[in-house]
Design a protein around this motif. Structure first.
Motif, PDB file in Angstrom:
ATOM      1  N   ASP A 154       0.786  -1.214   0.070  1.00 24.97           N
ATOM      2  CA  ASP A 154       0.136   0.044   0.315  1.00 24.97           C
ATOM      3  C   ASP A 154       0.861   1.093  -0.141  1.00 24.97           C
ATOM      4  N   THR A 190      -3.352   4.898  -0.583  1.00 23.11           N
ATOM      5  CA  THR A 190      -4.429   5.563   0.547  1.00 23.11           C
ATOM      6  C   THR A 190      -4.030   7.029   0.249  1.00 23.11           C
ATOM      7  N   ASN A 213      -7.822   3.612  -1.140  1.00 25.02           N
ATOM      8  CA  ASN A 213      -8.419   4.057  -0.125  1.00 25.02           C
ATOM      9  C   ASN A 213      -8.570   5.417   0.036  1.00 25.02           C
ATOM     10  N   ARG A 215      -9.116   8.899   1.576  1.00 28.09           N
ATOM     11  CA  ARG A 215      -9.123   9.097   2.909  1.00 28.09           C
ATOM     12  C   ARG A 215      -9.828  10.488   3.090  1.00 28.09           C
ATOM     13  N   ALA A 247     -12.112   5.533   3.010  1.00 27.16           N
ATOM     14  CA  ALA A 247     -11.246   5.460   4.426  1.00 27.16           C
ATOM     15  C   ALA A 247     -11.613   6.520   5.379  1.00 27.16           C
TER      16      ALA A 247
END
Length: 301
Positions: A154, A190, A213, A215, A247
């Motif tokens: 990630d 992310t 993901n 955020r 997220a």
């Protein structure tokens, strides 16, 4: 008589075919885990969060992200998992992999990482592949155990320059070419909610990062403009070829926290309109252990 010759397809057609095959391979990687429902959780940020195995035994997580490899780019590497002993994680990782994918996140909130050159990106990819993933090379120390292979990497990049993370992503993805019917180098990112992310935009644009993901926490802007930014992400990634995870933080002390009632009644109906919406990613296991935030969310996945 000479054998008949066939004209070579134009380069543009070859590029289209290659792109189709790349997307098909990526979709296979995304959907081949066999783990349905559940959410992603970040683990490794607090010694009191409990073990990795305990997190997986909740049955709520289908991806667990060990966080972080927080030093890289200048020939040095460091794994910071808040006092957990890496040498004891091997059994837990294998235990988790019966019900979840296990990723390692690189970057984090420190500032001791960067990729100043293409070669530094290649070096980091090789380090990740041979130290934590399916690559094995004599003499390379594997902190989780010689026979333990995590499922993916990630990208959680908070500081520095955006340069060469695209090189890193392509290099990691290239390792999959040596395997049939599986992708041992799966990739996620992310980024912050604002599209495009300044630091990860180039890496995500490679098309080899299958899970994003986004955020919607840690930034007061995201708390009030989440719908606007979500529409930008879904416009660029409208289908399940690239899966979008929302997220969220499980702690009311973090900016952008969304109360479960508001999430269920106001936010979730908007998210579910997008085909690319997969499920949620939770920051982090320690907070989730205290609040049981994901125990409600997992019912909606």
């Amino acid at each position: 008589m000479a054998p008949p010759t066939h004209p070579r397809p134009p380069a543009s057609l070859l590029l289209v075919v290659a792109a189709i095959l790349s997307v098909a391979g990526l979709a296979t990687a995304i959907n081949s885990s066999g783990f349905k429902g559940g959410v992603t959780v970040f683990w490794g940020r607090n010694k009191d969060e409990g073990s990795l195995a305990e997190a997986c035994d909740t049955g709520r997580y289908t991806i667990v992200v060990i966080s972080f490899l927080d030093v890289f780019g200048h020939g040095e590497y460091h794994l910071d998992i808040s006092g957990h002993d890496p040498s004891t994680l091997g059994a837990d990782i294998k235990h988790c992999q019966s019900t979840a994918l296990v990723y390692l996140s690189i970057g984090g909130f420190g500032n001791n990482y960067s990729l100043p050159t293409n070669q530094s990106a290649v070096d980091l990819a090789d380090h990740l592949w041979y130290t934590y993933m399916a690559g094995h090379k004599e003499g390379v120390y594997r902190p989780f155990g010689d026979d333990v292979e995590i499922d993916g990497i990630d990208f959680f990049i908070e500081h520095g320059s955006p340069e060469n993370y695209d090189v890193l992503a392509n290099r990691l993805w290239s390792y999959n070419k040596g395997f049939r019917a599986r992708t041992p180098a799966q990739l996620s990112a992310t980024p912050r909610c604002r599209y495009p992310d300044r630091l990860l935009g180039k890496a995500i644009a490679t098309g080899v990062i299958g899970r994003i993901n986004v955020r919607f926490y840690g930034d007061s802007y995201c708390a009030t403009h989440w719908h606007q930014e979500w529409e930008k992400w879904t416009a660029v990634y409208p289908t399940q070829d690239i899966q979008l995870y929302v997220a969220l933080t499980a702690s009311q002390k973090v900016a952008g926290y969304i109360h479960l009632k508001s999430l269920h009644l106001g936010v979730l109906p908007v998210l579910q309109k997008a085909e690319s919406f997969a499920t949620f990613a939770i920051w982090d296991r320690y907070s989730d252990r205290l609040t049981n935030y994901s125990s409600s969310i997992v019912q909606w996945t």
